[in-house]
Write an enzyme that holds these catalytic residues in place. Structure first.
Site, PDB file in Angstrom:
ATOM      1  N   ASP A 144      -8.317 -72.615  24.579  1.00 52.33           N
ATOM      2  CA  ASP A 144      -9.179 -72.209  23.479  1.00 52.33           C
ATOM      3  C   ASP A 144     -10.655 -72.340  23.889  1.00 52.33           C
ATOM      4  O   ASP A 144     -11.070 -71.746  24.870  1.00 52.33           O
ATOM      5  CB  ASP A 144      -8.815 -73.048  22.242  1.00 52.33           C
ATOM      6  N   HIS A 187      -0.335 -70.888  19.113  1.00 52.10           N
ATOM      7  CA  HIS A 187      -1.592 -71.194  19.776  1.00 52.10           C
ATOM      8  C   HIS A 187      -1.583 -72.594  20.372  1.00 52.10           C
ATOM      9  O   HIS A 187      -2.150 -72.827  21.448  1.00 52.10           O
ATOM     10  CB  HIS A 187      -2.728 -71.050  18.762  1.00 52.10           C
TER      11      HIS A 187
END
Length: 297
Positions: free
Chosen positions: A104, A271
């Site tokens: 991320d 994610h």
């Protein structure tokens, strides 16, 4: 967490970066994403440390690293600045060249470091992201609807800080479960407690907002200037196959536009697949770090 690691709080110039270091062998730097901190690596780093010297660091604005007030031009939260922090951290430990792994926001910081300091990066791993420029410039209603927080957090202060600060657990845990195939119960209780301690701090709320403000402004300028440059080192593009970003983009194809040599891997998570599948994540990372590619790749 990190029982066999030592904790360090290292001055790298205008800020101090908090990290843990352990293991032996070639150096590897692990960088977390939003809204986490270095605790996200607590079940992966010890496995890597059996083969490598592992440094897990908090980005500026997050965890126990310093969280300066954002400058008007956003430059002190640009990925270029955050990359410089981490480069200086590794040089503090005596490592001029190292493997770089980022999830991320840590992946975006890592991408910038690989462009700005190619001589320092032995290999690059970016986890569950596409390049920042593509996220903004190739957006549509589905991307904006899923990644609404990019637009909220980048609003001028103190608007998002006040909204988030009224109930930070609700806000950040909504982010944790909102990007595909994740439940709160998928997160290790000790790691989740570490995330909560961090994001309850007003300074961390401001730091995370500042990170996104920079991404929507100064970082876009840096990326536009480098749009035709490619990362030269071996690159692993690693993502959660059930996550939102995999549904919105062809992730490996986006990175092939920006990297010369791409190997891809995925796990059947969202994610936060690192939290969901730490053992599987570690095995893939070790295989890539050893050879610069995966078996059969």
């Amino acid at each position: 967490m990190f029982d066999q690691f030592s904790r360090e709080h290292v001055s790298v110039g205008e800020v101090a970066i908090d990290c843990v270091i352990g293991g032996s062998g070639p150096p590897v730097l692990l960088l977390h994403g939003f809204p986490q901190n270095k605790a996200m690596w607590a079940r992966v780093a010890p496995q890597l440390a059996e083969h490598f010297t592992v440094v897990c660091a908090d980005l500026r604005g997050y965890g126990y690293s310093d969280k300066p007030r954002c400058l008007p031009d956003r430059s002190n939260y640009a990925f270029r600045t955050m990359a410089e922090d981490q480069l200086r951290l590794m040089r503090h430990f005596g490592y001029e060249r190292f493997h770089l792994i980022g999830h991320d926001r840590g992946g975006r910081t890592s991408h910038r470091m690989a462009l700005d300091h190619p001589e320092a990066v032995l290999s690059l791993t970016v986890m569950d992201i596409v390049p920042t420029y593509a996220m903004f410039m190739d957006t549509n209603r589905k991307v904006a609807g899923s990644y609404w927080h990019w637009y909220l957090l980048s609003q001028p202060e103190p608007f998002p800080e006040r909204l988030i600060g009224s109930d930070p657990d609700f806000f950040y845990e909504t982010c944790l479960v909102g990007w595909g195939a994740t439940k709160t119960s998928d997160f290790d209780p000790d790691m989740l407690a570490a995330y909560r301690r961090s994001w309850r701090e007003p300074a961390m709320i401001h730091g995370s907002c500042s990170d996104y403000r920079a991404a929507a402004s100064i970082d876009l300028g840096h990326d536009a200037a480098d749009i035709d440059r490619k990362v030269s080192c071996p690159t692993l593009v690693f993502y959660g196959a059930s996550g939102v970003i995999a549904k919105l983009f062809d992730i490996p194809a986006e990175w092939r536009k920006r990297c010369a040599t791409v190997t891809e891997a995925s796990l059947p998570g969202g994610h936060f697949f690192v939290d969901q599948f730490p053992d599987e994540t570690a095995r893939i990372l070790i295989a890539f770090l050893r050879n610069g590619r995966l078996p059969g790749g």
